[in-house]
Design an enzyme around this catalytic site. Structure first.
Site, PDB file in Angstrom:
ATOM      1  N   PRO A   2      69.725 -27.298 -14.880  1.00 53.03           N
ATOM      2  CA  PRO A   2      68.995 -28.055 -13.866  1.00 53.03           C
ATOM      3  C   PRO A   2      67.493 -27.873 -13.992  1.00 53.03           C
ATOM      4  O   PRO A   2      66.998 -26.748 -14.054  1.00 53.03           O
ATOM      5  CB  PRO A   2      69.500 -27.475 -12.545  1.00 53.03           C
ATOM      6  CG  PRO A   2      70.210 -26.232 -12.881  1.00 53.03           C
ATOM      7  CD  PRO A   2      70.465 -26.179 -14.323  1.00 53.03           C
ATOM      8  N   GLU A   3      66.788 -28.985 -14.074  1.00 54.22           N
ATOM      9  CA  GLU A   3      65.325 -28.960 -14.088  1.00 54.22           C
ATOM     10  C   GLU A   3      64.842 -29.750 -12.876  1.00 54.22           C
ATOM     11  O   GLU A   3      65.632 -30.058 -11.986  1.00 54.22           O
ATOM     12  CB  GLU A   3      64.802 -29.543 -15.406  1.00 54.22           C
ATOM     13  CG  GLU A   3      65.337 -28.774 -16.625  1.00 54.22           C
ATOM     14  CD  GLU A   3      64.833 -29.294 -17.964  1.00 54.22           C
ATOM     15  OE1 GLU A   3      63.809 -29.990 -17.979  1.00 54.22           O
ATOM     16  OE2 GLU A   3      65.476 -29.005 -18.981  1.00 54.22           O
ATOM     17  N   HIS A  98      83.053 -17.972  -9.473  1.00 53.73           N
ATOM     18  CA  HIS A  98      81.786 -17.237  -9.487  1.00 53.73           C
ATOM     19  C   HIS A  98      80.921 -17.518  -8.265  1.00 53.73           C
ATOM     20  O   HIS A  98      79.698 -17.609  -8.364  1.00 53.73           O
ATOM     21  CB  HIS A  98      81.024 -17.552 -10.769  1.00 53.73           C
ATOM     22  CG  HIS A  98      81.742 -17.110 -11.995  1.00 53.73           C
ATOM     23  ND1 HIS A  98      81.867 -15.782 -12.350  1.00 53.73           N
ATOM     24  CD2 HIS A  98      82.429 -17.804 -12.934  1.00 53.73           C
ATOM     25  CE1 HIS A  98      82.562 -15.689 -13.460  1.00 53.73           C
ATOM     26  NE2 HIS A  98      82.921 -16.895 -13.838  1.00 53.73           N
ATOM     27  N   ARG A 117      76.541 -17.395 -14.630  1.00 55.35           N
ATOM     28  CA  ARG A 117      75.740 -16.445 -15.403  1.00 55.35           C
ATOM     29  C   ARG A 117      74.775 -15.625 -14.557  1.00 55.35           C
ATOM     30  O   ARG A 117      74.073 -14.764 -15.078  1.00 55.35           O
ATOM     31  CB  ARG A 117      74.965 -17.181 -16.488  1.00 55.35           C
ATOM     32  CG  ARG A 117      75.903 -17.775 -17.512  1.00 55.35           C
ATOM     33  CD  ARG A 117      75.161 -18.364 -18.678  1.00 55.35           C
ATOM     34  NE  ARG A 117      76.042 -19.250 -19.421  1.00 55.35           N
ATOM     35  CZ  ARG A 117      75.659 -20.022 -20.420  1.00 55.35           C
ATOM     36  NH1 ARG A 117      74.411 -20.015 -20.806  1.00 55.35           N
ATOM     37  NH2 ARG A 117      76.521 -20.801 -21.026  1.00 55.35           N
TER      38      ARG A 117
END
Length: 295
Positions: A2-3, A98, A117
């Site tokens: 995501p940017e 997660h 992550r």
DNA sequence: AACGCCGCCTGATCGC
DNA sequence: TGCGATCAGGCGGCGT
């Protein structure tokens, strides 16, 4: 990954759903996500607080809250890192493996932040905002200031575009895409860009980001239900269905495929330990040093 | 002061 | 078939 555009789309989706809501209960499953707060500090600060508004700055989501007891405003900064997702789900729906933080709201709903992550953040520490350069889509981002900053740097322009103090919100994908659109070599030293190239790149950055936001805003949200296990809503990282998101990118992750403009194979190189994608024909001609190596 | 480089993380993929 | 090595990458921190 995501940017700025993905976070903007996420913000537009989540904002109306979160505004005015009260946080009844907080669960921190991944303590690292809320650092430097200890989990209990984070829980204590947010429990009972009201969400006043949601905004975006660079790749950050800025939650403005009002605490339950003190009645004072504070912010919580959200960052998706590499693999973060945020969405609203009904209570009772199975959580992703997660799941990092859960904010229980009213109306049988919860806000879920999951991050495989664990590069993401949901934190009361907003100090990161102070280091950011201008928003590329705002009037603060001028071609003049952009050019002046580039002249001071010997770094390769691709690497420089990832510097969040130069301009905020560009990541690895849109750095390559912007340079391709501007027909500038990613390996050209920042200070060697000619004025016309600075102008072209400045424009390309704004166009590429604006188009990505416009495109993201049109993405149907129905497949989101699957990724949230029947949740009410979907988040921002539209990578959920394979290929869907990548289709409109012209060079990123397209090594070996023909350039959409000239047909030459897109190449992948590595700069600062990150992948760079460019068209050797469309973007190579302005870089004299590189050209010499080629011949 | 600008720049390079490392560590943080886990899942997918690769080589043997 | 299984298992270890490698890769992906935003960003803060540290060394030069």
């Amino acid at each position: 990954m995501p940017e700025l555009p993905e976070v903007e789309v996420l913000c537009r989706h989540l904002g109306p759903l979160l505004g005015g809501r009260t946080i009844r209960h907080v669960e921190v499953r991944r303590p690292k996500i809320v650092l430097p707060d200890a989990p209990e500090e984070f829980v204590a600060a947010l429990t009972g607080a009201k969400i006043l508004s949601l905004a975006r700055r660079a790749k950050y989501l800025v939650f403005t809250l009002r605490s339950a007891r003190q009645r004072e405003e504070f912010v919580v900064l959200g960052h998706l890192g590499m693999t973060g997702r945020m969405f609203i789900a009904r209570r009772g729906v199975a959580m992703p493996k997660h799941t990092a933080v859960v904010l229980e709201l009213d109306r049988q709903q919860r806000f879920v932040f999951e991050d495989t992550r664990v590069f993401g953040r949901l934190s009361r520490d907003a100090s990161s905002l102070g280091l950011l350069g201008p928003e590329p889509l705002s009037d603060d981002f001028t071609a003049e200031a952009f050019g002046a900053a580039l002249r001071k740097s010997s770094q390769a322009i691709k690497v420089k575009l990832l510097d969040q103090s130069l301009v905020a919100g560009i990541g690895n994908i849109y750095a390559s895409e912007s340079l391709f659109r501007a027909r500038v070599s990613p390996r050209l030293a920042a200070r060697r860009l000619k004025p016309a190239q600075v102008q072209a790149l400045w424009r390309a950055i704004r166009e590429v980001l604006a188009e990505a936001i416009a495109w993201g805003s049109t993405v149907p949200l129905n497949f989101a239900d699957r990724s949230t296990g029947g949740g009410v809503f979907y988040f921002g990282q539209a990578d959920g269905s394979a290929g869907y998101y990548h289709e409109r990118l012209l060079v990123y992750d397209r090594a070996g495929q023909p350039c959409a403009v000239c047909g030459a194979p897109i190449r992948r190189t590595v700069q600062a330990a990150r992948s760079t994608f460019d068209c050797p024909r469309c973007q190579g001609s302005e870089d004299r040093r590189e050209r010499r190596e080629w011949i």
